[in-house]
Design a protein around this motif. Structure first.
Motif, PDB file in Angstrom:
ATOM      1  N   GLY A 117       0.837  -1.191   0.000  1.00 18.68           N
ATOM      2  CA  GLY A 117       0.000   0.000   0.000  1.00 18.68           C
ATOM      3  C   GLY A 117       0.873   1.243   0.000  1.00 18.68           C
ATOM      4  N   TYR A 118       0.246   2.407  -0.088  1.00 18.77           N
ATOM      5  CA  TYR A 118       1.020   3.655  -0.105  1.00 18.77           C
ATOM      6  C   TYR A 118       0.186   4.796   0.445  1.00 18.77           C
ATOM      7  CZ  TYR A 118      -1.815   4.839  -4.169  1.00 18.77           C
ATOM      8  OH  TYR A 118      -2.877   5.102  -4.991  1.00 18.77           O
ATOM      9  N   LEU A 119       0.871   5.865   0.670  1.00 14.69           N
ATOM     10  CA  LEU A 119       0.229   7.070   1.185  1.00 14.69           C
ATOM     11  C   LEU A 119       0.876   8.265   0.500  1.00 14.69           C
ATOM     12  CD1 LEU A 119       0.012   7.576   5.004  1.00 14.69           C
ATOM     13  CD2 LEU A 119       1.376   9.113   3.665  1.00 14.69           C
ATOM     14  N   VAL A 120       0.073   9.251   0.151  1.00  9.93           N
ATOM     15  CA  VAL A 120       0.591  10.493  -0.427  1.00  9.93           C
ATOM     16  C   VAL A 120       0.255  11.618   0.541  1.00  9.93           C
ATOM     17  CG1 VAL A 120       0.617  12.014  -2.450  1.00  9.93           C
ATOM     18  CG2 VAL A 120       0.029   9.592  -2.734  1.00  9.93           C
ATOM     19  N   ALA A 121       1.279  12.338   0.976  1.00  5.89           N
ATOM     20  CA  ALA A 121       1.059  13.421   1.953  1.00  5.89           C
ATOM     21  C   ALA A 121       2.023  14.561   1.650  1.00  5.89           C
ATOM     22  CB  ALA A 121       1.284  12.899   3.375  1.00  5.89           C
ATOM     23  N   ALA A 122       1.773  15.718   2.216  1.00  7.09           N
ATOM     24  CA  ALA A 122       2.708  16.845   2.095  1.00  7.09           C
ATOM     25  C   ALA A 122       4.103  16.352   2.514  1.00  7.09           C
ATOM     26  CB  ALA A 122       2.249  17.986   2.986  1.00  7.09           C
ATOM     27  N   LYS A 123       5.137  16.920   1.884  1.00  8.46           N
ATOM     28  CA  LYS A 123       6.491  16.365   2.046  1.00  8.46           C
ATOM     29  C   LYS A 123       6.918  16.211   3.508  1.00  8.46           C
ATOM     30  CE  LYS A 123       8.017  17.862  -2.422  1.00  8.46           C
ATOM     31  NZ  LYS A 123       8.770  18.796  -3.250  1.00  8.46           N
ATOM     32  N   GLU A 124       6.644  17.239   4.325  1.00 17.65           N
ATOM     33  CA  GLU A 124       7.102  17.189   5.712  1.00 17.65           C
ATOM     34  C   GLU A 124       6.375  16.079   6.480  1.00 17.65           C
ATOM     35  OE1 GLU A 124       6.766  20.866   7.826  1.00 17.65           O
ATOM     36  OE2 GLU A 124       7.648  19.947   9.629  1.00 17.65           O
ATOM     37  N   LEU A 125       5.082  15.973   6.214  1.00 17.93           N
ATOM     38  CA  LEU A 125       4.299  14.931   6.887  1.00 17.93           C
ATOM     39  C   LEU A 125       4.771  13.548   6.437  1.00 17.93           C
ATOM     40  CD1 LEU A 125       1.976  13.880   8.610  1.00 17.93           C
ATOM     41  CD2 LEU A 125       0.408  14.398   6.715  1.00 17.93           C
ATOM     42  N   ALA A 126       5.036  13.416   5.126  1.00 17.46           N
ATOM     43  CA  ALA A 126       5.515  12.118   4.609  1.00 17.46           C
ATOM     44  C   ALA A 126       6.835  11.747   5.287  1.00 17.46           C
ATOM     45  CB  ALA A 126       5.669  12.185   3.093  1.00 17.46           C
ATOM     46  N   ARG A 127       7.709  12.739   5.457  1.00 18.27           N
ATOM     47  CA  ARG A 127       9.015  12.482   6.085  1.00 18.27           C
ATOM     48  C   ARG A 127       8.818  12.066   7.552  1.00 18.27           C
ATOM     49  NH1 ARG A 127      11.441  16.866   4.295  1.00 18.27           N
ATOM     50  NH2 ARG A 127      11.005  18.075   6.151  1.00 18.27           N
ATOM     51  N   ASN A 128       7.948  12.781   8.241  1.00 15.95           N
ATOM     52  CA  ASN A 128       7.703  12.463   9.657  1.00 15.95           C
ATOM     53  C   ASN A 128       7.090  11.075   9.820  1.00 15.95           C
ATOM     54  OD1 ASN A 128       8.726  14.897  10.422  1.00 15.95           O
ATOM     55  ND2 ASN A 128       6.739  15.917  10.566  1.00 15.95           N
ATOM     56  N   LEU A 129       6.156  10.748   8.927  1.00 14.14           N
ATOM     57  CA  LEU A 129       5.521   9.427   9.008  1.00 14.14           C
ATOM     58  C   LEU A 129       6.537   8.327   8.735  1.00 14.14           C
ATOM     59  CD1 LEU A 129       2.121  10.083   7.230  1.00 14.14           C
ATOM     60  CD2 LEU A 129       2.386   9.004   9.473  1.00 14.14           C
ATOM     61  N   GLU A 130       7.369   8.557   7.724  1.00 15.02           N
ATOM     62  CA  GLU A 130       8.415   7.570   7.386  1.00 15.02           C
ATOM     63  C   GLU A 130       9.296   7.325   8.608  1.00 15.02           C
ATOM     64  OE1 GLU A 130       9.242   4.964   5.044  1.00 15.02           O
ATOM     65  OE2 GLU A 130       8.994   6.504   3.510  1.00 15.02           O
ATOM     66  N   GLN A 131       9.590   8.398   9.343  1.00 13.16           N
ATOM     67  CA  GLN A 131      10.452   8.248  10.523  1.00 13.16           C
ATOM     68  C   GLN A 131       9.726   7.576  11.687  1.00 13.16           C
ATOM     69  OE1 GLN A 131      12.067  12.168  11.142  1.00 13.16           O
ATOM     70  NE2 GLN A 131      13.441  11.944   9.388  1.00 13.16           N
ATOM     71  N   ALA A 132       8.405   7.769  11.727  1.00 18.97           N
ATOM     72  CA  ALA A 132       7.635   7.187  12.834  1.00 18.97           C
ATOM     73  C   ALA A 132       7.398   5.690  12.633  1.00 18.97           C
ATOM     74  CB  ALA A 132       6.289   7.899  12.959  1.00 18.97           C
ATOM     75  N   LEU A 133       7.507   5.252  11.393  1.00 17.59           N
ATOM     76  CA  LEU A 133       7.232   3.845  11.088  1.00 17.59           C
ATOM     77  C   LEU A 133       8.538   3.053  11.010  1.00 17.59           C
ATOM     78  CD1 LEU A 133       4.520   4.503   8.366  1.00 17.59           C
ATOM     79  CD2 LEU A 133       4.146   3.198  10.469  1.00 17.59           C
ATOM     80  N   PRO A 134       8.494   1.748  11.274  1.00 21.30           N
ATOM     81  CA  PRO A 134       9.739   0.967  11.195  1.00 21.30           C
ATOM     82  C   PRO A 134      10.231   0.812   9.746  1.00 21.30           C
ATOM     83  CG  PRO A 134       7.867  -0.398  11.881  1.00 21.30           C
ATOM     84  CD  PRO A 134       7.335   0.971  11.695  1.00 21.30           C
ATOM     85  N   PRO A 135      11.537   0.599   9.568  1.00 23.13           N
ATOM     86  CA  PRO A 135      12.054   0.345   8.218  1.00 23.13           C
ATOM     87  C   PRO A 135      11.663  -1.061   7.748  1.00 23.13           C
ATOM     88  CG  PRO A 135      13.792   0.113   9.853  1.00 23.13           C
ATOM     89  CD  PRO A 135      12.563   0.544  10.604  1.00 23.13           C
ATOM     90  N   TRP A 136      11.911  -1.359   6.500  1.00 26.21           N
ATOM     91  CA  TRP A 136      11.726  -2.706   5.903  1.00 26.21           C
ATOM     92  C   TRP A 136      10.291  -3.201   5.961  1.00 26.21           C
ATOM     93  CZ3 TRP A 136      15.258  -3.116  10.420  1.00 26.21           C
ATOM     94  CH2 TRP A 136      16.547  -2.658  10.099  1.00 26.21           C
ATOM     95  N   ARG A 137       9.338  -2.268   5.966  1.00 25.77           N
ATOM     96  CA  ARG A 137       7.939  -2.709   6.066  1.00 25.77           C
ATOM     97  C   ARG A 137       7.505  -3.466   4.826  1.00 25.77           C
ATOM     98  NH1 ARG A 137       8.016   2.345   7.197  1.00 25.77           N
ATOM     99  NH2 ARG A 137       6.948   3.007   5.318  1.00 25.77           N
TER     100      ARG A 137
END
Ligand SMILES: Cc1ncc(COP(=O)(O)O)c(C=O)c1O
Length: 342
Positions: A201-221
């Protein structure tokens, strides 16, 4: 045992034929960690969606990202239209849910007026477009009106486009995220690519939010096989075009036949249809009781808010299977009529 499954809304053509060799080729890679954020797939998907790669976050299915959004935003309330997909607002926080009842008399069309009345700062609004289980498609302008409303009130609008790839004249707002900072789009690739067991799946968000979400989620999902299947599926634009064409044709076939048999069919635009059998006195349970032993599954809908036992959801499948379903339902109705007379 091979069931014909009309209860799950997966691409009736199955995965692109390119997916199987891609998976074979990727198998040796399972001994390594995959790219933590699926860079290559992200780039290809960004091109496909027409959005900047920095706005994209990949997920282990759309459901993971739907949960992540509620956990991340910690909203004061979650606002949904109803009936809709049951996972919105779920997660660890359990925020209060506000449900805006869609009017069955208006074929469950989503209208902005009730949102205008009640949306407030801190709300996280989820809408499905097309909506599950109604299949109703909301025009892009109406969705953008809601996105502006969310922005003006200090709320966030999440548009779940899990089934948008099946729509002939798509109303995606993924590209509008750049101009609406309070808008987030979630997509599922498990349905259209027919890989629900692999998850993507995927998500499209404003760049800053996308970056923050990426950091909040674990890698290798997104595992190496899902990344390979995603890339192979995206490369097969013919399969995608054929999917849209066949789903539109078969949806019309099913809608006409079922209406002819006396069901009311909600005019949905997705790869499934919501019908009700009140006029025929047919509940989902009675119909499933007849179809189940014959190896055919349908989705009963009484578990959805605001839908009663007469509502039934069926996936759009290939012609042979759709004909079989219609013919079995005809048998069921004949049998029911016979019992009534006897
Ligand atoms: C409306 C809707 N959104 C999202 C999902 C999640 O899909 P997945 O997690 O398989 O990508 C589903 C699955 O049924 C769905 O019906």
């Amino acid at each position: 045992e091979a069931f014909i499954d009309f209860s799950a809304n997966i691409n009736p053509l199955g995965p692109s034929p390119q997916v199987w060799p891609a998976l074979q080729a990727a198998l040796p890679r399972i001994v390594h960690y995959p790219c933590p954020e699926g860079r290559e797939l992200k780039e290809k998907l960004a091109g496909h969606l027409g959005v900047p790669v920095e706005q994209l976050v990949l997920g282990n299915g759309g459901a993971e990202l739907i949960y992540a959004l509620t956990n991340f935003f910690a909203p004061g309330r979650v606002v949904v239209s109803s009936p809709t997909f049951g996972e919105y607002g779920r997660g660890i926080l359990h925020p209060p849910m506000v449900r805006i009842k869609l009017d069955a008399g208006k074929n469950f069309a989503l209208e902005p007026a009730p949102f205008e009345k009640l949306v407030q700062a801190g709300d996280l609004i989820f809408i499905g477009n097309p909506n599950n289980p109604t299949g109703v498609l909301t025009p892009r302008e109406v969705v953008l009106q809601l996105a502006s409303l969310a922005g003006d009130r200090g709320a966030t609008l999440v548009v779940d486009e899990a089934f948008m790839d099946f729509v002939e004249h798509d109303q995606s707002v993924a590209r509008d995220v750049s101009s609406h900072s309070s808008l987030v789009v979630v997509g599922s690739l498990t349905k259209v690519f027919a890989i629900p067991g692999l998850r993507l799946g995927y998500l499209v968000a404003a760049k800053e939010l996308a970056r923050n979400l990426e950091q909040a989620l674990p890698p290798w999902r997104v595992n190496a096989l899902a990344q390979a299947a995603g890339l192979a599926s995206l490369a097969d634009s013919e399969h995608l075009a054929a999917t849209r064409r066949i789903v539109a044709r078969e949806r019309q076939f099913l809608a006409e036949r079922l209406q002819h048999l006396g069901f009311s069919v909600i005019p949905g635009q997705a790869n499934f249809l919501l019908l009700h059998g009140r006029a025929l006195g047919v509940t989902g349970e009675a119909l499933q009781g007849f179809l189940g032993p014959k190896g055919v599954l349908i989705r009963l809908c009484h578990s959805f808010d605001h839908l009663d036992e007469y509502f039934i959801r069926i996936a759009v499948r290939g012609r042979q299977e759709n004909e079989k379903l219609v013919s079995l339902i005809r048998d069921f109705l004949r049998e029911k009529e016979g019992q009534g007379c006897g």
